[in-house]
Enzyme design. Sequence first.
Site, short mmCIF file in Angstrom:
data_model
loop_
_atom_site.label_atom_id
_atom_site.label_comp_id
_atom_site.label_asym_id
_atom_site.label_seq_id
_atom_site.Cartn_x
_atom_site.Cartn_y
_atom_site.Cartn_z
N ARG A 89 -18.22 -10.26 -2.36
CA ARG A 89 -18.02 -8.65 -2.63
C ARG A 89 -18.86 -8.28 -3.86
NH1 ARG A 89 -16.91 -7.13 2.33
NH2 ARG A 89 -14.99 -8.06 3.15
N GLU A 95 0.92 -1.09 0.15
CA GLU A 95 -0.05 -0.04 -0.02
C GLU A 95 0.90 1.20 -0.11
OE1 GLU A 95 -3.73 1.63 2.47
OE2 GLU A 95 -2.75 0.13 3.18
#
Length: 305
Positions: free
Chosen positions: A223, A120
């Site tokens: 999801r 990230e």
Amino acid sequence: MVLSSDQASEIEQQQSRSSSTRRVVSKGMEHHLFDPKPVLDHGFIRVIDYMGDDGAIAQAARVSYGIGTKSVQNDEGLIRYLMRHAHTTPFEMCEVKLHVKLPVFVARQWIRHRTANVNEYSARYSILDREFYFPKPENISTQSATNNQGRGEPLAAVDAERVLEILKTDASRCYDNYEVMVSQDDQFGIARELARMNLPANIYTQWYWKIDLHNLFHFLKLRADSHAQFEIRAYADELCNIVADWVPVAFRAFQDYQLGAVVLSAQMVTALKSMLQGEDVSRETSGMSAREWREFSAEFIAAKS
């Protein structure tokens, strides 16, 4: 979707390069390489690299079958068999690496899928951009009365606009103070790793995310489901479009046996058999809990009537 000048330049360079290769490629996935797909207001997904295709799944499965079994069935029949009977290892032979830009609160949901490799953007090292996710008014809803982690009815337009005004005001104020705290020209100049704690959860972050196809299907099953939160579902839906082009046979099998399928308990199977025989079935006689009965009824009782 907003790309920085560096990102736009990098994408242009990547797309302009072309080289021959001896490895198997997916024509559908080649079309998606490096191309950012807009998601939400400032987010995107883009494919950085991938490995394998439908053929790689079938090839991996046949290795475990042994010599002389290749003609038993075609690739599509084999892949559907693997999906139907949860033989997951061959799907792990395909991998994809993605560059994703997403709100922090979506990233916190996403990272719960611990079967990927993630790197990230570091807010300890760099300063985050002033970019926040703000939902559209029609996507601002009340708390669900039946689901503690879901939305209920949409707010009235005037109330939704008021909520948006609160979100925008708070985000702007937090970022203003963040800039003050990290500025080397100001009295503070505190460490970025400390200043970032003042930023709201709707600020955008970015990461590289690499995952194999089996675990990607598990991500999408959860999801891309209609019960998933709207914001992460928007990313899952775009991922479904990419995967459908990458491994079309495997994705169709996934749609049939997982995404569009229903899991039945032993009690549900017994109740369904009774219904097919023309017998009356009720929650009291089924042995299901109230919630199980609601789910069962939504799938079969209403459809029957």
